[in-house]
Design an enzyme around this catalytic site. Sequence first.
Site, short mmCIF file in Angstrom:
data_model
loop_
_atom_site.label_atom_id
_atom_site.label_comp_id
_atom_site.label_asym_id
_atom_site.label_seq_id
_atom_site.Cartn_x
_atom_site.Cartn_y
_atom_site.Cartn_z
N CYS A 2 0.84 -1.19 0.00
CA CYS A 2 0.00 0.00 0.00
C CYS A 2 0.88 1.25 0.00
CB CYS A 2 -0.95 0.08 1.18
SG CYS A 2 -2.15 -1.23 1.23
N ARG A 27 4.32 -0.50 -4.53
CA ARG A 27 3.91 -0.98 -3.20
C ARG A 27 2.57 -1.69 -3.22
NH1 ARG A 27 6.75 1.61 1.26
NH2 ARG A 27 5.09 0.84 2.56
N TRP A 81 -2.83 -2.81 -1.84
CA TRP A 81 -2.50 -4.23 -1.93
C TRP A 81 -3.42 -4.89 -0.91
CZ3 TRP A 81 -0.70 -8.26 1.09
CH2 TRP A 81 -0.11 -9.35 0.41
N ASN A 107 -2.38 1.80 5.83
CA ASN A 107 -1.54 0.67 5.47
C ASN A 107 -1.36 -0.15 6.74
OD1 ASN A 107 0.33 -1.06 4.38
ND2 ASN A 107 2.03 0.37 4.55
N GLY A 108 -1.66 -1.43 6.68
CA GLY A 108 -1.50 -2.27 7.87
C GLY A 108 -2.73 -3.10 8.10
N GLU A 496 17.57 -18.20 -5.81
CA GLU A 496 17.26 -16.84 -6.25
C GLU A 496 16.87 -16.80 -7.74
OE1 GLU A 496 16.47 -14.22 -4.90
OE2 GLU A 496 16.78 -12.66 -6.38
N LYS A 500 13.29 -15.50 -9.02
CA LYS A 500 13.13 -14.42 -10.02
C LYS A 500 12.19 -14.87 -11.13
CE LYS A 500 14.13 -11.40 -8.62
NZ LYS A 500 14.53 -11.52 -7.26
N GLU A 503 8.51 -15.17 -9.89
CA GLU A 503 7.90 -13.88 -9.57
C GLU A 503 7.39 -13.15 -10.81
OE1 GLU A 503 10.05 -11.65 -5.91
OE2 GLU A 503 11.37 -12.15 -7.55
N HIS A 519 17.87 -37.35 -5.28
CA HIS A 519 16.91 -37.81 -4.26
C HIS A 519 15.49 -37.31 -4.54
CE1 HIS A 519 20.20 -39.38 -1.96
NE2 HIS A 519 20.82 -38.21 -1.99
N LYS A 618 6.13 -4.76 -3.30
CA LYS A 618 7.55 -4.52 -3.06
C LYS A 618 7.90 -4.58 -1.57
CE LYS A 618 11.65 -3.17 -4.50
NZ LYS A 618 12.42 -4.29 -5.07
C1 G6P Z 1 8.68 -8.85 -1.18
C2 G6P Z 1 9.32 -8.45 -2.50
C3 G6P Z 1 10.63 -9.20 -2.69
C4 G6P Z 1 11.55 -8.95 -1.51
C5 G6P Z 1 10.87 -9.32 -0.18
C6 G6P Z 1 11.69 -8.87 1.02
O1 G6P Z 1 8.25 -10.16 -1.24
O2 G6P Z 1 8.44 -8.74 -3.56
O3 G6P Z 1 11.27 -8.75 -3.87
O4 G6P Z 1 12.71 -9.70 -1.65
O5 G6P Z 1 9.59 -8.66 -0.09
O6 G6P Z 1 11.77 -7.47 1.01
P1 G6P Z 1 12.85 -6.62 1.76
O7 G6P Z 1 12.46 -5.20 1.48
O8 G6P Z 1 12.73 -6.96 3.22
O9 G6P Z 1 14.18 -6.97 1.23
#
Ligand code: G6P
Length: 623
Positions: A2, A27, A81, A107-108, A496, A500, A503, A519, A618
Amino acid sequence: MCGIVGYIGRRDAATIILDGLRRLEYRGYDSAGIALLDDSRIRVERAVGKLSNLEAQVNRARSGYASANSDMQVGVGHTRWATHGKPSERNAHPHTSMDGTVAVVHNGIIENYAELKHELQSEGVVFRSDTDTEVIVHLVDRYMHDGYPMEQAAHATIRQLRGSQAIVLISAREPDKLIAARIGNAGGVSVGIGEGETFVASDIPGILEHTRRIVFLDSHEVAVLTSTGMTVRKLNGDVIQKDVQTIAWDPVSAEKGEYRHFMQKEIFEQGRALTDTIRGRVDFDSGEVALDNLTISIDDAVRLKRIYTTACGTSANSGLVGKFLLEGIARIPTEVDYGSEFRYRNPLVGKDMAALGITQSGETADTLAAMTEARTKGARLWSIVNSIGSQAERIADGSISMRAGPEIGVASTKAFTSSIVDQYLLACYLAQQTMAEHAKLREQAAAYARDLAHLPNLVSQLLEPQPIYDDLANAFHDRRHFLYLGRGINYPLALEGALKLKEISYIHAEGYPAGEMKHGPIALIDEEMPVLCIAVRDSVYDKMISQIEQVKARNGIVIAVATEGDSVIEQKADYVLWIPDAPPLLTPVLTAVPLQRLAYHLAVRRGCDVDQPRNLAKSVTVE
Ligand code: G6P
């Protein structure tokens, strides 16, 4: 999670707020809304979907507003969001009181909203949304009807809310102010001080274009903003003097420029970001590392028994790389845990230990909660953070700034590589302190630090245009599954790389320790399955070659990430993404880049919304 932007001043509030929201759209982006003071009433526009829908709606509606050219302009906006209630116009913020004189964005999560809602409904309040947020505006309205000024009504309301919140309120009954509050860790509240105007936003890129003078609210602080400044009080009514910080970030760096997507731009910024991360922290003659905001005495460093890293998402994968660095360079045992798991397993963290929170946003609720838990148990608290002034930076005893610059693409890229380098620097610094008495070990730590000198250049080499990414996107964009294999320090890179891809392209991908393939995942391999194998020249190189052979023996397709000049891989793999030769502990920084580029190209080829993938946000400021 948000985005919030508010404005009071003499310029056009709608333009400033919509522009700010556009910069914060990462956000949340399932719906958006704005409330503007228009003479003695509040006008609200809300729209489902991307911000552009709201912009079009506001442009249509504004011609009918009485105050289009008025002297004082006040408003708040929000990108959502969803937590409580589906994305829909009725659930989009701002929410207003029944008489329309108070509007709120939030937000929250209000943990006790059901009981508050029930109480308000029994008093005759009619709710018009399914959100928890709406209780705020009805409570404030009730207190104002009872004769409370807006600020006191906000205080009285906030005292009734359980959970973490960021709130901004306006009222047509007190049109000369905005109220902004932060309770707990549910996202930042940054106030921007201008000349005859004041701004508020959940994240500084939303207002940096207008002012670099920022005040960050701490938990349980309520600010009254007017066009000439702000007053901040604690919930007990005490006034607090807040420091105004001048932010160095260049607002232009939060723009896409010539790039098609922020993610693309941020991948390509990694050479520069790493230069900034290293700059001034390593003396390349002596090999000494100095971290301006994180220090530990030699005695305390020697006593340090363990480091607990807590983080989420990409930052957690960075922490897994950091374990190899902190154990390999500083020889300090390191455990890595997701923020969301750490505090629910009664971790054995305590005195003579450090907790390290890694977070790009500095506002991820689970990471902050884990950090707080570690501190309560007696650990020294450190953080590695990108967002300047964020909560994770401020609550820590010591913090290392990633210096990656604003990261807007939802899928984290440059923060990942910068935070790995920050952990490398921390490892060298701790080695220096703990091994102060041992000349040979100290020299070894200095040699590690000197290895950083060439890293930004090596990364820049990986950013040249390369047709192979288009070839791979064309060949594999219609696949439904990918397997990523890595070993040792590059196993977290397999995680990672898979993250990626998931996502941003919605292709299912799994990252696996290569040695474990036999395994389980080996059962998945057939001629349809692309297997990305990280097989760079390091101590487990031979093992990776035999994994590749096992994949090929089952007709799998191998895309290898390998070290330039490796003719063996060239024979065995179907495709090779080359990285330059580098010291083994730095290879993950290089390996990251082709994995990011591959995911990006596949997602673009599939027509996905790379910067705003579905369901993600984000900064995740709720549990
Ligand atoms: C969300 C984002 C990710 C990020 C994660 C942790 O899930 O989409 O890209 O890695 O939060 O965020 P931070 O700001 O704590 O690194």
